[in-house]
Design a protein around this motif. Structure first.
Motif, PDB file in Angstrom:
ATOM      1  N   GLY A  31      43.292  36.593  45.678  1.00 38.52           N
ATOM      2  CA  GLY A  31      43.236  37.660  44.688  1.00 38.52           C
ATOM      3  C   GLY A  31      43.266  39.036  45.336  1.00 38.52           C
ATOM      4  N   LEU A  32      42.569  39.194  46.471  1.00 41.95           N
ATOM      5  CA  LEU A  32      42.597  40.459  47.200  1.00 41.95           C
ATOM      6  C   LEU A  32      44.004  40.786  47.692  1.00 41.95           C
ATOM      7  CD1 LEU A  32      39.388  40.599  49.453  1.00 41.95           C
ATOM      8  CD2 LEU A  32      39.955  42.035  47.494  1.00 41.95           C
ATOM      9  N   LEU A  33      44.690  39.775  48.209  1.00 44.57           N
ATOM     10  CA  LEU A  33      46.047  39.987  48.707  1.00 44.57           C
ATOM     11  C   LEU A  33      46.971  40.456  47.583  1.00 44.57           C
ATOM     12  CD1 LEU A  33      48.160  39.775  50.959  1.00 44.57           C
ATOM     13  CD2 LEU A  33      48.434  37.350  50.362  1.00 44.57           C
ATOM     14  N   VAL A  34      46.906  39.778  46.440  1.00 44.99           N
ATOM     15  CA  VAL A  34      47.734  40.168  45.301  1.00 44.99           C
ATOM     16  C   VAL A  34      47.322  41.552  44.801  1.00 44.99           C
ATOM     17  CG1 VAL A  34      48.429  39.575  42.952  1.00 44.99           C
ATOM     18  CG2 VAL A  34      48.123  37.769  44.651  1.00 44.99           C
ATOM     19  N   GLY A  35      46.014  41.822  44.804  1.00 38.36           N
ATOM     20  CA  GLY A  35      45.531  43.132  44.374  1.00 38.36           C
ATOM     21  C   GLY A  35      46.046  44.257  45.259  1.00 38.36           C
ATOM     22  N   ARG A  36      46.106  44.027  46.562  1.00 43.78           N
ATOM     23  CA  ARG A  36      46.635  45.041  47.478  1.00 43.78           C
ATOM     24  C   ARG A  36      48.127  45.297  47.213  1.00 43.78           C
ATOM     25  NH1 ARG A  36      43.401  42.075  51.510  1.00 43.78           N
ATOM     26  NH2 ARG A  36      41.514  43.303  51.954  1.00 43.78           N
TER      27      ARG A  36
ATOM     28  N   LEU B 113      40.616  42.999  37.459  1.00 44.85           N
ATOM     29  CA  LEU B 113      39.742  44.117  37.792  1.00 44.85           C
ATOM     30  C   LEU B 113      40.519  45.253  38.454  1.00 44.85           C
ATOM     31  CD1 LEU B 113      36.582  42.234  39.146  1.00 44.85           C
ATOM     32  CD2 LEU B 113      36.795  43.441  36.980  1.00 44.85           C
ATOM     33  N   VAL B 114      41.450  44.883  39.318  1.00 41.84           N
ATOM     34  CA  VAL B 114      42.268  45.895  39.998  1.00 41.84           C
ATOM     35  C   VAL B 114      43.204  46.588  39.010  1.00 41.84           C
ATOM     36  CG1 VAL B 114      44.038  46.267  41.750  1.00 41.84           C
ATOM     37  CG2 VAL B 114      42.108  44.751  42.233  1.00 41.84           C
ATOM     38  N   LEU B 115      43.842  45.803  38.147  1.00 46.35           N
ATOM     39  CA  LEU B 115      44.791  46.366  37.193  1.00 46.35           C
ATOM     40  C   LEU B 115      44.114  47.305  36.201  1.00 46.35           C
ATOM     41  CD1 LEU B 115      47.048  43.278  36.411  1.00 46.35           C
ATOM     42  CD2 LEU B 115      47.778  45.409  37.470  1.00 46.35           C
ATOM     43  N   LEU B 116      42.904  46.968  35.799  1.00 52.27           N
ATOM     44  CA  LEU B 116      42.175  47.799  34.839  1.00 52.27           C
ATOM     45  C   LEU B 116      41.509  48.997  35.495  1.00 52.27           C
ATOM     46  CD1 LEU B 116      40.518  45.029  32.610  1.00 52.27           C
ATOM     47  CD2 LEU B 116      42.532  46.421  32.092  1.00 52.27           C
ATOM     48  N   GLY B 117      41.550  49.067  36.828  1.00 50.80           N
ATOM     49  CA  GLY B 117      40.950  50.181  37.538  1.00 50.80           C
ATOM     50  C   GLY B 117      39.444  50.128  37.612  1.00 50.80           C
ATOM     51  N   VAL B 118      38.862  48.955  37.336  1.00 53.20           N
ATOM     52  CA  VAL B 118      37.399  48.822  37.395  1.00 53.20           C
ATOM     53  C   VAL B 118      36.907  48.969  38.824  1.00 53.20           C
ATOM     54  CG1 VAL B 118      35.462  47.258  36.951  1.00 53.20           C
ATOM     55  CG2 VAL B 118      37.398  47.343  35.358  1.00 53.20           C
ATOM     56  N   VAL B 119      37.647  48.412  39.767  1.00 53.83           N
ATOM     57  CA  VAL B 119      37.273  48.470  41.176  1.00 53.83           C
ATOM     58  C   VAL B 119      38.547  48.306  42.001  1.00 53.83           C
ATOM     59  CG1 VAL B 119      36.860  45.988  41.342  1.00 53.83           C
ATOM     60  CG2 VAL B 119      35.683  47.534  42.908  1.00 53.83           C
ATOM     61  N   ASP B 120      38.561  48.873  43.193  1.00 52.92           N
ATOM     62  CA  ASP B 120      39.734  48.720  44.056  1.00 52.92           C
ATOM     63  C   ASP B 120      39.477  47.628  45.091  1.00 52.92           C
ATOM     64  OD1 ASP B 120      38.216  49.859  46.161  1.00 52.92           O
ATOM     65  OD2 ASP B 120      38.812  51.870  45.543  1.00 52.92           O
ATOM     66  N   THR B 121      40.532  47.261  45.801  1.00 57.50           N
ATOM     67  CA  THR B 121      40.427  46.143  46.745  1.00 57.50           C
ATOM     68  C   THR B 121      39.538  46.473  47.943  1.00 57.50           C
ATOM     69  OG1 THR B 121      42.493  46.885  47.782  1.00 57.50           O
ATOM     70  CG2 THR B 121      42.648  45.167  46.108  1.00 57.50           C
TER      71      THR B 121
END
Length: 240
Positions: free
Chosen positions: A226-231, A175-183
């Motif tokens: 997942g949040l940590l990796v997304g950040r 979701l983060v990579l696709l820009g659907v939503v940010d952390t």
């Protein structure tokens, strides 16, 4: 030309599927001699907590043969999965851009690893704990004996549930990579994620609280991973 290209893709897809099926069949033929042992290994968490004299039963005439064969087939698929995934990747990769290949391959590998970890968690942690709870609630004078086919269906359902639950970090990262939503928005929705995890656990697992916690808590912790990796990904993207 387009039709020829389409047909060539279908031929390649057929060949990849045949290679995958042959790989699973080869592993199955190597393991079929130990089919009974594989089922015994699968049934070990339940057999370990059954009261003295307790046992599993087969209510179907051919169940004693078919159920170990089913277990062997699933184990064969699991063992052959790296080769099957390679065939899928070899079919899809040529049509991807370089940056898409760099994104897809790590996600594919990590999702497979997490799924297997979910199955391991179910086998080594969830099943022993849940079966002990069930044993403690068995009324006195009641013989707790389950059919081997129903046991297999229950175990496979839990394997799928825990394997899917362990995919939460992959979903968050995607979701983060696709820009659907940010952390930041995901972190703000943490309370809803926790409630959703317990709702899913209540629907999927047996109705005891311990079983629900054993699924919901890992889902919540994996969401934080997942949040940590997304950040980290967002920081890397901003620095680039």
């Amino acid at each position: 030309m387009e039709q020829e290209s389409f047909i060539s893709h279908l031929v390649e897809l057929r060949n990849r599927l045949i290679y995958s099926l042959l790989a699973v069949l080869a592993v199955f033929l190597c393991l079929v001699w130990w089919a009974k042992d594989l089922y015994s290994l699968l049934a070990a968490p339940l057999l370990a907590v059954l009261p003295q004299g307790g046992q599993m039963i087969a209510t179907d005439v051919v169940g004693v043969f078919l159920v170990p064969m089913k277990v062997t087939a699933w184990v064969s698929l699991l063992i052959a999965m790296p080769f099957v995934l390679y065939q899928a990747w070899a079919f899809v990769a040529p049509g991807l851009y370089a940056h898409e290949r760099r994104l897809a391959l790590p996600l594919l590998v990590s999702s497979c690893v997490l799924f297997v970890l979910g199955m391991c968690f179910a086998y080594f942690v969830f099943f022993p704990g849940m079966f002990k709870v069930m044993t403690s609630f068995t009324p006195e004078g009641v013989a707790w004996m389950t059919d081997i086919d129903k046991y297999l269906g229950f175990v496979m359902g839990m394997f799928l549930a825990f394997g899917a639950a362990f995919e939460v970090p992959v979903v968050v990262v995607l979701l983060v990579l696709l820009g659907v939503v940010d952390t930041r928005k995901l972190a703000a929705a943490r309370r809803y994620v926790i409630v959703g995890a317990f709702v899913v656990a209540a629907v999927v697992t047996p109705p005891d609280v311990a079983s629900q916690f054993m699924l919901a808590v890992p889902m919540c912790l994996l969401f934080e991973v997942g949040l940590l990796v997304g950040r980290l990904i967002e920081r890397r993207q901003s620095s680039d």
